[in-house]
Design a protein around this motif. Structure first.
Motif, PDB file in Angstrom:
ATOM      1  N   VAL A 263     -28.882 -31.191  20.126  1.00 60.22           N
ATOM      2  CA  VAL A 263     -30.478 -31.884  19.861  1.00 60.22           C
ATOM      3  C   VAL A 263     -30.178 -33.397  19.653  1.00 60.22           C
ATOM      4  O   VAL A 263     -29.685 -33.463  18.434  1.00 60.22           O
ATOM      5  N   ARG A 264     -31.082 -34.145  20.243  1.00 57.92           N
ATOM      6  CA  ARG A 264     -30.351 -35.489  19.597  1.00 57.92           C
ATOM      7  C   ARG A 264     -31.612 -36.379  18.862  1.00 57.92           C
ATOM      8  O   ARG A 264     -31.142 -36.808  17.935  1.00 57.92           O
ATOM      9  N   LYS A 265     -32.510 -35.479  19.214  1.00 58.53           N
ATOM     10  CA  LYS A 265     -34.021 -36.732  18.582  1.00 58.53           C
ATOM     11  C   LYS A 265     -35.150 -35.456  17.779  1.00 58.53           C
ATOM     12  O   LYS A 265     -35.468 -34.678  18.993  1.00 58.53           O
ATOM     13  N   ILE A 266     -35.783 -35.329  17.229  1.00 60.35           N
ATOM     14  CA  ILE A 266     -36.491 -34.347  16.798  1.00 60.35           C
ATOM     15  C   ILE A 266     -38.132 -35.429  16.556  1.00 60.35           C
ATOM     16  O   ILE A 266     -38.091 -36.344  15.480  1.00 60.35           O
ATOM     17  N   ASN A 267     -38.834 -35.558  17.124  1.00 58.47           N
ATOM     18  CA  ASN A 267     -40.083 -36.751  16.730  1.00 58.47           C
ATOM     19  C   ASN A 267     -40.930 -35.823  16.650  1.00 58.47           C
ATOM     20  O   ASN A 267     -41.523 -34.948  17.196  1.00 58.47           O
ATOM     21  N   ILE A 268     -42.017 -36.726  15.969  1.00 59.29           N
ATOM     22  CA  ILE A 268     -43.986 -35.380  15.251  1.00 59.29           C
ATOM     23  C   ILE A 268     -45.046 -36.397  15.843  1.00 59.29           C
ATOM     24  O   ILE A 268     -44.799 -37.243  15.526  1.00 59.29           O
ATOM     25  N   SER A 269     -45.896 -36.137  15.851  1.00 54.23           N
ATOM     26  CA  SER A 269     -46.583 -36.545  16.470  1.00 54.23           C
ATOM     27  C   SER A 269     -47.731 -35.723  15.747  1.00 54.23           C
ATOM     28  O   SER A 269     -48.182 -34.323  15.609  1.00 54.23           O
ATOM     29  N   GLY A 270     -49.043 -36.424  16.013  1.00 50.00           N
ATOM     30  CA  GLY A 270     -50.047 -34.884  15.085  1.00 50.00           C
ATOM     31  C   GLY A 270     -50.524 -35.464  13.825  1.00 50.00           C
ATOM     32  O   GLY A 270     -51.899 -34.787  13.776  1.00 50.00           O
ATOM     33  N   ASN A 271     -49.854 -35.360  13.136  1.00 46.81           N
ATOM     34  CA  ASN A 271     -50.271 -35.864  11.747  1.00 46.81           C
ATOM     35  C   ASN A 271     -50.410 -37.380  11.703  1.00 46.81           C
ATOM     36  O   ASN A 271     -49.545 -37.909  11.289  1.00 46.81           O
ATOM     37  N   GLN A 272     -52.035 -37.485  10.822  1.00 45.58           N
ATOM     38  CA  GLN A 272     -52.599 -38.373  10.864  1.00 45.58           C
ATOM     39  C   GLN A 272     -52.273 -38.411   9.261  1.00 45.58           C
ATOM     40  O   GLN A 272     -52.313 -39.138   8.673  1.00 45.58           O
ATOM     41  N   ALA A 273     -53.264 -37.322   8.342  1.00 41.20           N
ATOM     42  CA  ALA A 273     -52.582 -37.368   7.321  1.00 41.20           C
ATOM     43  C   ALA A 273     -51.454 -36.942   6.295  1.00 41.20           C
ATOM     44  O   ALA A 273     -50.622 -37.606   5.590  1.00 41.20           O
ATOM     45  N   THR A 274     -50.803 -36.172   6.885  1.00 41.19           N
ATOM     46  CA  THR A 274     -49.572 -35.767   6.380  1.00 41.19           C
ATOM     47  C   THR A 274     -48.310 -36.400   6.703  1.00 41.19           C
ATOM     48  O   THR A 274     -47.692 -36.781   8.134  1.00 41.19           O
TER      49      THR A 274
ATOM     50  N   ASP B 114     -44.796 -37.973   7.566  1.00 38.77           N
ATOM     51  CA  ASP B 114     -43.546 -36.695   8.220  1.00 38.77           C
ATOM     52  C   ASP B 114     -42.576 -35.629   7.574  1.00 38.77           C
ATOM     53  O   ASP B 114     -42.192 -34.426   8.579  1.00 38.77           O
ATOM     54  N   GLU B 115     -42.524 -35.871   6.543  1.00 40.33           N
ATOM     55  CA  GLU B 115     -41.078 -36.194   5.193  1.00 40.33           C
ATOM     56  C   GLU B 115     -41.470 -34.326   5.364  1.00 40.33           C
ATOM     57  O   GLU B 115     -40.507 -33.235   5.171  1.00 40.33           O
ATOM     58  N   VAL B 116     -42.980 -34.336   5.049  1.00 36.45           N
ATOM     59  CA  VAL B 116     -43.736 -32.907   5.037  1.00 36.45           C
ATOM     60  C   VAL B 116     -43.536 -31.802   5.542  1.00 36.45           C
ATOM     61  O   VAL B 116     -42.933 -30.827   5.813  1.00 36.45           O
ATOM     62  N   ILE B 117     -43.455 -32.366   7.257  1.00 34.07           N
ATOM     63  CA  ILE B 117     -42.789 -31.700   8.145  1.00 34.07           C
ATOM     64  C   ILE B 117     -41.522 -30.992   8.390  1.00 34.07           C
ATOM     65  O   ILE B 117     -41.648 -30.346   9.002  1.00 34.07           O
ATOM     66  N   ARG B 118     -40.890 -32.718   8.232  1.00 38.09           N
ATOM     67  CA  ARG B 118     -39.957 -32.186   8.440  1.00 38.09           C
ATOM     68  C   ARG B 118     -38.460 -31.483   7.481  1.00 38.09           C
ATOM     69  O   ARG B 118     -37.307 -30.968   8.312  1.00 38.09           O
ATOM     70  N   ARG B 119     -38.398 -31.147   5.901  1.00 41.11           N
ATOM     71  CA  ARG B 119     -38.373 -30.754   5.561  1.00 41.11           C
ATOM     72  C   ARG B 119     -37.810 -28.838   5.286  1.00 41.11           C
ATOM     73  O   ARG B 119     -37.327 -28.300   4.743  1.00 41.11           O
ATOM     74  N   GLU B 120     -38.928 -28.713   6.220  1.00 37.93           N
ATOM     75  CA  GLU B 120     -39.906 -27.148   7.061  1.00 37.93           C
ATOM     76  C   GLU B 120     -38.243 -26.876   8.645  1.00 37.93           C
ATOM     77  O   GLU B 120     -38.623 -25.446   7.823  1.00 37.93           O
ATOM     78  N   LEU B 121     -38.027 -27.930   8.708  1.00 41.55           N
ATOM     79  CA  LEU B 121     -37.506 -27.656   9.985  1.00 41.55           C
ATOM     80  C   LEU B 121     -35.632 -26.719   9.574  1.00 41.55           C
ATOM     81  O   LEU B 121     -35.311 -27.483   8.565  1.00 41.55           O
ATOM     82  N   ARG B 122     -35.402 -25.905  10.536  1.00 41.72           N
ATOM     83  CA  ARG B 122     -34.493 -25.360  10.405  1.00 41.72           C
ATOM     84  C   ARG B 122     -33.547 -25.487  11.272  1.00 41.72           C
ATOM     85  O   ARG B 122     -32.363 -25.348  11.176  1.00 41.72           O
ATOM     86  N   GLN B 123     -33.445 -26.267  13.086  1.00 47.79           N
ATOM     87  CA  GLN B 123     -33.150 -27.270  13.258  1.00 47.79           C
ATOM     88  C   GLN B 123     -33.157 -28.675  13.586  1.00 47.79           C
ATOM     89  O   GLN B 123     -34.048 -29.310  12.836  1.00 47.79           O
ATOM     90  N   PHE B 124     -31.986 -29.296  13.306  1.00 46.88           N
ATOM     91  CA  PHE B 124     -31.451 -30.184  13.048  1.00 46.88           C
ATOM     92  C   PHE B 124     -31.169 -31.255  13.884  1.00 46.88           C
ATOM     93  O   PHE B 124     -30.620 -31.085  14.574  1.00 46.88           O
ATOM     94  N   GLU B 125     -31.908 -32.996  14.178  1.00 49.08           N
ATOM     95  CA  GLU B 125     -30.937 -34.111  14.949  1.00 49.08           C
ATOM     96  C   GLU B 125     -29.438 -33.762  15.054  1.00 49.08           C
ATOM     97  O   GLU B 125     -28.610 -33.157  13.221  1.00 49.08           O
ATOM     98  N   SER B 126     -28.839 -34.059  15.902  1.00 47.16           N
ATOM     99  CA  SER B 126     -27.465 -34.104  16.236  1.00 47.16           C
ATOM    100  C   SER B 126     -26.064 -32.543  16.067  1.00 47.16           C
ATOM    101  O   SER B 126     -25.428 -32.722  15.430  1.00 47.16           O
ATOM    102  N   SER B 127     -26.928 -32.144  16.151  1.00 50.07           N
ATOM    103  CA  SER B 127     -26.931 -30.037  15.874  1.00 50.07           C
ATOM    104  C   SER B 127     -26.637 -29.620  17.033  1.00 50.07           C
ATOM    105  O   SER B 127     -27.655 -30.278  17.602  1.00 50.07           O
ATOM    106  N   VAL B 128     -26.076 -28.457  17.110  1.00 50.61           N
ATOM    107  CA  VAL B 128     -26.096 -27.618  18.364  1.00 50.61           C
ATOM    108  C   VAL B 128     -27.888 -26.744  18.349  1.00 50.61           C
ATOM    109  O   VAL B 128     -27.953 -26.419  17.574  1.00 50.61           O
TER     110      VAL B 128
END
Length: 502
Positions: free
Chosen positions: A90-101, A103-117
């Motif tokens: 995975v090269r990059k993870i982009n987040i969209s649609g969050n107007q009030a939230t 990015d960090e609130v969403i990213r910290r729930e991810l179990r798939q990380f950038e630059s990982s298998v």
């Protein structure tokens, strides 16, 4: 129309496998030798191998089934040729649609990380964790190949936000507490940080409560949550089926939840509460003697619990299970020294389509220790009603007081179980916030272990309608008791609306 001859499965072999042995791949193929050939089973077996490879980084794996047909013996041999393709990152993870939230609130729930298998399994879990936040109506994670690269992908997390902060003033109805008036200020996603602030005042014929709670789900970077809370509560049980008494309680405390693994969590809580008890003209002698001995109490309480939660949703789960074991104790030196132990669990299984099977159980035991020889009556367990055994009046099962006006006393032991089948509302199959159900409930409350008798457990069956509406959860059930006894408070139709749905 001519079906043709019936061919059966012969030998099966696997070639290739992306580092997995042929035995591991064969274990994913559900095509027993000697069974009639099935195109459905063939497709499912290919999908199982491709999913296994996708879980371990081979996002573009391809599996072909090569056949060798034996016309004489009406038998088909198969060779599953597995082309795992390149190991994908995975090269990059982009987040969209969050107007009030943020990015960090969403990213910290991810179990798939950038630059990982890449891992399809981690992708599914990431989506579940984001959806379980309760901040979004819809969560999608899309995969796109990186131009000019055969082993890299980008991920796009697309969310649709829902309103998480509101001021509510209104009324509702609960079968145990009746009509209630509620005023609440709730911010479930405070300033887009994922933190929660809740201020609530509630007035019913039984309780008048005022609560303030502030919770930070990521008090530490490792995911330890902390909540601070204060509360004030007045109780008068004169208008319900339980025995009469009044109480005033003021308390506060701190609560931590510590993740032990992806699905396991340990909770720790410490609190202090000041309780004043009083009797009424209708208070039964079983309560009066306790009130005379302990009219005013200052208690220091500790509680802990260990839970495992694999449900895919908090509101209307389709699969997974939840189980929790917990303990509460009035610490030595408190005016009331007692303990309570509870074990509850719920299991969900998606059978086919939107048909969901649920099995649940709840067992509790409590008693006093030290100078206190009984569980304080206001800490008793109860059963009956929409949250336990439907078809019976709320909190009506179990021991009753002596005298002409027999009232439910509760007890130190509770056992409740239920089985339920959920299915969509006819004509609204695509709605995720409404469903129907058929259920069977069982349960009872006992004073102590010496009073436990399986023959006293009450049973009921029925049907229900459940809706997570804009004003809160709504539930309407019709139940028929199967073994009610004279003196039982039967209530076949039960309705709940608003925050008192438990």
């Amino acid at each position: 129309l001519r079906e043709g001859d019936l061919f059966r499965i012969g030998n099966i072999d696997v070639e290739g496998g992306g580092g997995f042995s042929a035995e591991e791949m064969l274990g994913l193929i559900d095509m027993p030798a000697g069974e009639p050939f099935s195109q459905t089973a063939l497709v499912a077996s290919r999908s199982a191998i491709e999913s296994k490879l996708a879980d371990h980084g081979y996002a573009f794996a391809n599996v072909n089934a090569i056949t060798d047909v034996n016309e004489a013996d009406y038998q088909v041999d198969f060779v599953f040729a597995v082309d795992p393709g390149p190991l994908v990152y995975v090269r990059k993870i982009n987040i969209s649609g969050n107007q009030a939230t943020v990015d960090e609130v969403i990213r910290r729930e991810l179990r798939q990380f950038e630059s990982s298998v890449f891992s399809a399994e981690k992708l599914r879990r990431s989506r579940e964790r984001i959806a379980r936040l309760g901040f979004f109506d819809d969560v999608n994670i899309d995969l796109t190949s990186v131009p000019g690269s055969i082993d890299q992908v980008d991920l796009s997390v697309v969310v649709k936000e829902r309103a998480t902060g509101n001021f509510m003033f209104g009324a509702g109805y609960d079968d145990s507490d009746g009509l209630f008036v509620l005023a609440e200020v709730h911010r479930g996603n405070l300033f887009g940080t994922g933190r929660e602030l809740n201020v609530k005042a509630e007035l019913s014929k039984v309780e008048q409560t005022f609560d303030i709670e502030y919770r930070n789900p990521y008090h530490t970077a490792e995911g330890v949550s902390r909540a601070l809370f204060v509360s004030r509560e007045k109780t008068d049980t004169d208008s319900v089926t339980t025995a009469d008494y009044t109480s005033e309680t003021t308390g506060g405390g701190i609560r931590y939840s510590i993740p032990m693994s992806e699905y396991n969590a340990l909770s720790l809580s410490a609190g202090i509460e000041d309780i004043s008890l009083a009797s009424t003209s209708a208070t039964p002698p079983e309560y009066q003697s306790f009130i005379d001995r302990y009219p005013d109490n200052l208690n220091f309480n500790l509680s802990t619990g260990f839970s495992k939660d694999t449900r895919d949703s908090i509101l209307f789960p389709r699969r997974g299970f939840f189980r929790r074991i917990s303990a509460e104790v009035g610490v030595p030196g408190s005016d009331l020294e007692y303990y309570k132990l509870s074990l509850r669990g719920s299991w969900y299984r998606q059978l086919v389509g939107r048909l969901i099977f649920n099995l649940r159980g709840d067992v509790g035991y409590g008693d006093g220790y030290g100078d206190l020889e009984e569980l304080p009556f206001f800490k008793n367990y109860y059963a009956g009603g929409a949250s336990s055994v439907r078809g019976f009046e709320a909190r009506s099962l179990g021991p009753v007081s002596t005298g002409a006006d027999a009232a439910s006393l509760g007890g130190g032991i509770r056992t409740v179980a239920g089985v339920e089948m959920y299915f969509p509302v006819f004509g609204l199959q695509e709605d995720n916030d409404k469903r129907l159900s058929l259920f069977a409930d069982a349960g009872q409350v006992f004073s102590s272990s010496s009073d436990f008798d399986v023959g006293d457990v009450r049973l009921s069956v029925g049907a229900g309608f459940h809706w997570f509406s804009p004003v809160g959860p709504i539930s309407l059930t019709m139940a028929q008791p199967l073994n009610d006894e004279p003196g039982d408070d039967v209530k076949r139709l039960q309705f709940t609306l608003g925050s008192l749905l438990r």
